[in-house]
Design an enzyme around this catalytic site. Sequence first.
Site, PDB file in Angstrom:
ATOM      1  N   HIS A  81     -21.762 -28.489  22.184  1.00 39.37           N
ATOM      2  CA  HIS A  81     -22.130 -29.340  23.590  1.00 39.37           C
ATOM      3  C   HIS A  81     -22.289 -28.279  24.538  1.00 39.37           C
ATOM      4  O   HIS A  81     -21.140 -27.899  25.025  1.00 39.37           O
ATOM      5  CB  HIS A  81     -21.164 -30.572  23.669  1.00 39.37           C
ATOM      6  CG  HIS A  81     -21.423 -31.632  24.321  1.00 39.37           C
ATOM      7  ND1 HIS A  81     -21.760 -31.381  25.758  1.00 39.37           N
ATOM      8  CD2 HIS A  81     -21.814 -32.951  24.069  1.00 39.37           C
ATOM      9  CE1 HIS A  81     -22.256 -32.461  26.284  1.00 39.37           C
ATOM     10  NE2 HIS A  81     -22.316 -33.541  25.585  1.00 39.37           N
ATOM     11  N   HIS A 139     -18.632 -29.018  19.149  1.00 41.33           N
ATOM     12  CA  HIS A 139     -18.545 -30.653  19.324  1.00 41.33           C
ATOM     13  C   HIS A 139     -18.251 -31.322  17.882  1.00 41.33           C
ATOM     14  O   HIS A 139     -17.261 -32.296  17.700  1.00 41.33           O
ATOM     15  CB  HIS A 139     -19.482 -31.107  20.255  1.00 41.33           C
ATOM     16  CG  HIS A 139     -19.138 -32.534  20.514  1.00 41.33           C
ATOM     17  ND1 HIS A 139     -18.015 -32.993  21.084  1.00 41.33           N
ATOM     18  CD2 HIS A 139     -20.024 -33.591  20.239  1.00 41.33           C
ATOM     19  CE1 HIS A 139     -18.211 -34.290  21.372  1.00 41.33           C
ATOM     20  NE2 HIS A 139     -19.421 -34.767  20.881  1.00 41.33           N
TER      21      HIS A 139
HETATM   22  C1  LIG Z   1     -14.476 -36.012  22.582  1.00 35.71           C
HETATM   23  C2  LIG Z   1     -15.256 -36.448  21.563  1.00 35.71           C
HETATM   24  C3  LIG Z   1     -15.882 -37.728  21.652  1.00 35.71           C
HETATM   25  C4  LIG Z   1     -16.501 -38.360  20.737  1.00 35.71           C
HETATM   26  N1  LIG Z   1     -17.342 -39.457  20.922  1.00 35.71           N
HETATM   27  C5  LIG Z   1     -18.096 -40.199  19.811  1.00 35.71           C
HETATM   28  C6  LIG Z   1     -18.678 -41.187  20.137  1.00 35.71           C
HETATM   29  O1  LIG Z   1     -18.655 -41.705  21.075  1.00 35.71           O
HETATM   30  N2  LIG Z   1     -19.397 -41.853  19.034  1.00 35.71           N
HETATM   31  C7  LIG Z   1     -19.406 -41.334  17.794  1.00 35.71           C
HETATM   32  O2  LIG Z   1     -19.790 -41.950  16.684  1.00 35.71           O
HETATM   33  N3  LIG Z   1     -18.615 -40.029  17.618  1.00 35.71           N
HETATM   34  C8  LIG Z   1     -17.849 -39.560  18.502  1.00 35.71           C
HETATM   35  N4  LIG Z   1     -17.483 -38.250  18.353  1.00 35.71           N
HETATM   36  C9  LIG Z   1     -17.052 -37.914  16.801  1.00 35.71           C
HETATM   37  C10 LIG Z   1     -16.178 -38.585  16.210  1.00 35.71           C
HETATM   38  O3  LIG Z   1     -15.218 -38.973  16.865  1.00 35.71           O
HETATM   39  C11 LIG Z   1     -15.762 -37.887  14.861  1.00 35.71           C
HETATM   40  O4  LIG Z   1     -16.879 -37.438  14.289  1.00 35.71           O
HETATM   41  C12 LIG Z   1     -15.130 -39.049  13.808  1.00 35.71           C
HETATM   42  O5  LIG Z   1     -13.929 -39.569  14.613  1.00 35.71           O
HETATM   43  C13 LIG Z   1     -14.427 -38.200  12.798  1.00 35.71           C
HETATM   44  O6  LIG Z   1     -13.817 -39.104  12.143  1.00 35.71           O
HETATM   45  P1  LIG Z   1     -12.783 -38.540  10.686  1.00 35.71           P
HETATM   46  O7  LIG Z   1     -11.960 -39.623  10.262  1.00 35.71           O
HETATM   47  O8  LIG Z   1     -13.650 -37.852   9.594  1.00 35.71           O
HETATM   48  O9  LIG Z   1     -11.963 -37.199  11.253  1.00 35.71           O
HETATM   49  P2  LIG Z   1     -10.929 -37.557  12.426  1.00 35.71           P
HETATM   50  O10 LIG Z   1     -10.552 -38.298  13.158  1.00 35.71           O
HETATM   51  O11 LIG Z   1     -11.089 -36.221  13.501  1.00 35.71           O
HETATM   52  O12 LIG Z   1      -9.345 -37.174  11.659  1.00 35.71           O
HETATM   53  C14 LIG Z   1      -9.102 -35.888  10.775  1.00 35.71           C
HETATM   54  C15 LIG Z   1      -7.583 -36.267  10.404  1.00 35.71           C
HETATM   55  O13 LIG Z   1      -7.564 -35.011   9.620  1.00 35.71           O
HETATM   56  C16 LIG Z   1      -6.284 -34.752   9.535  1.00 35.71           C
HETATM   57  N5  LIG Z   1      -6.064 -33.394   9.136  1.00 35.71           N
HETATM   58  C17 LIG Z   1      -7.123 -32.167   9.363  1.00 35.71           C
HETATM   59  N6  LIG Z   1      -6.702 -31.181   8.485  1.00 35.71           N
HETATM   60  C18 LIG Z   1      -5.533 -31.510   7.775  1.00 35.71           C
HETATM   61  C19 LIG Z   1      -4.771 -30.910   6.875  1.00 35.71           C
HETATM   62  N7  LIG Z   1      -5.050 -29.905   6.394  1.00 35.71           N
HETATM   63  N8  LIG Z   1      -3.616 -31.966   6.232  1.00 35.71           N
HETATM   64  C20 LIG Z   1      -3.493 -32.971   6.741  1.00 35.71           C
HETATM   65  N9  LIG Z   1      -4.084 -33.508   7.676  1.00 35.71           N
HETATM   66  C21 LIG Z   1      -5.144 -32.977   8.157  1.00 35.71           C
HETATM   67  C22 LIG Z   1      -6.092 -34.783  11.116  1.00 35.71           C
HETATM   68  O14 LIG Z   1      -4.443 -34.662  11.499  1.00 35.71           O
HETATM   69  C23 LIG Z   1      -6.687 -36.006  11.490  1.00 35.71           C
HETATM   70  O15 LIG Z   1      -5.832 -37.061  11.234  1.00 35.71           O
HETATM   71  C24 LIG Z   1     -16.455 -37.780  19.720  1.00 35.71           C
HETATM   72  C25 LIG Z   1     -16.012 -36.482  19.191  1.00 35.71           C
HETATM   73  C26 LIG Z   1     -14.991 -35.896  20.175  1.00 35.71           C
HETATM   74  C27 LIG Z   1     -14.422 -34.755  19.926  1.00 35.71           C
END
Ligand SMILES: Cc1cc2nc3c(=O)[nH]c(=O)nc-3n(C[C@H](O)[C@H](O)[C@H](O)COP(=O)(O)OP(=O)(O)OC[C@H]3O[C@@H](n4cnc5c(N)ncnc54)[C@H](O)[C@@H]3O)c2cc1C
Length: 431
Positions: free
Chosen positions: A227, A329
């Site tokens: 980003h 990002h």
């Molecule tokens: C600032 C920001 C704004 C965003 N806005 C949007 C939006 O408006 N709309 C949209 O669609 N997307 C948005 N995104 C993208 C979106 O938020 C993410 O892609 C999405 O939330 C990913 O979800 P997830 O459950 O895959 O991972 P995450 O929510 O990132 O969770 C990953 C988890 O894995 C755990 N973890 C990692 N490594 C380990 C390990 N080795 N051992 C144990 N646990 C581990 C972490 O603690 C965490 O709990 C945004 C991202 C950011 C950074």
Amino acid sequence: MTYNCDVLIIGSGLAALNLAINLDKSIDILIVSNSKLKDCNSYLAQGGITTIKDEKDKELFIKDTLVAGENANDIETINFVSENANKSIQNLVKLGVPFNKDKNNNLIYTKEAAHSTNRILYCDDSSGKVIWKTIFSHIINRKNIDIIDNVEIVDIKSENNNCYGAIGIDENKNIMNFNSKITVLATGGIGGLFKNSTNFNNIKGIGVSIALRHNIKVKDLEYIQMHPTAFYSTNSDKRFLISESVRGEGAYIVNDIGERFVNELLPRNKVSERILKEKKNRNIDFVYLDARHLGKNYLQNRFPKIYNFCLENGYDMSKDLIPIHPSQHYFMGGIAVDKNSKTSMNNLYACGEVSCTGLHGKNRLASNSLLEAVVFSESAANSINKEINSKDPKIINYTNNLFEIKKENIKILIDTFKKIREDLSDEFYSY
Ligand SMILES: Cc1cc2nc3c(=O)[nH]c(=O)nc-3n(C[C@H](O)[C@H](O)[C@H](O)COP(=O)(O)OP(=O)(O)OC[C@H]3O[C@@H](n4cnc5c(N)ncnc54)[C@H](O)[C@@H]3O)c2cc1C
């Protein structure tokens, strides 16, 4: 310490929670996270979550997603997501997610860059946090779901391409041993490998590293989204996003001598590339966003959150240039999965940003990643519900030096990414 469960879910973001809540109540589930539960990118999402309103919108959604992804997307996946989006969103509504509504109680849809129509559901400007908290309020009441935080998973336990659990280290350096019939990697993106990222620093792509070491199929690792306009700072491990719409509304990008050097309205990737080049050419750490000409009243009303954030950090947008830097990002690539989020290893699933479903291609269309996380965690849950009774647990010993593997995980990732994205070499932490 040893734990036994039916399904081990690694991560506590939206993909992990939505998976857990959609699994049968008879399944014994354990969620493990490497930090506090809410230290996940899902909690940071402000904008919202894409939905598909009707058949006409479905066609447009497909087109918009392909245009953003430069046609490198998997069309079958886009079709699958468009067919299942509405059902998954309705499930969130049933769980009680309070999406914004008008005074007649109808859902309101907003729009973001590259969407050709208003189709994004939101909860003010804290969409991710509100969705996460709503699901979590159900999770804590489920007797079949246990949660452990502050345990870093370092490796999976596998034999003959079958996964039988995972192994990690807690905050006191104790080894934590998890035996499971099915394991789900929901470890999110790769932002923690970068000096500049909008992501939480604990999210370092370990799921992908595990996949690389175990010959689990991965895909599109070169598709890393930068980003261009994150707030530059040296005293935080996470960069604050300055929305694209500030440029959209007329702000300039200038270098250290006040010169504009890029068309600010080019796509994210192109603007980021130009800034990184300028930074190198001029040997500077950041460039500036110049919004001074937009005026104080306008900036305060149109961008209150951003205006206040800058002010709290010593910059008045109406008077000062704001230091910015391209920041990692989002990660479009990841562990290759099928439509049920199954990886190429038996008993191992991957959900959310750690997985590569093919939805995004080269560039994610805004607000499509929360949608991807809910659609695929739901299809994964349905698949696990069907197959869990046919799975037998197997206890296998783990003989590697876990502390060595922990170091190797990061090295493998950084070496791999530096090779395929040489242009980003300077952006990674050294190890
Ligand atoms: C600032 C920001 C704004 C965003 N806005 C949007 C939006 O408006 N709309 C949209 O669609 N997307 C948005 N995104 C993208 C979106 O938020 C993410 O892609 C999405 O939330 C990913 O979800 P997830 O459950 O895959 O991972 P995450 O929510 O990132 O969770 C990953 C988890 O894995 C755990 N973890 C990692 N490594 C380990 C390990 N080795 N051992 C144990 N646990 C581990 C972490 O603690 C965490 O709990 C945004 C991202 C950011 C950074």
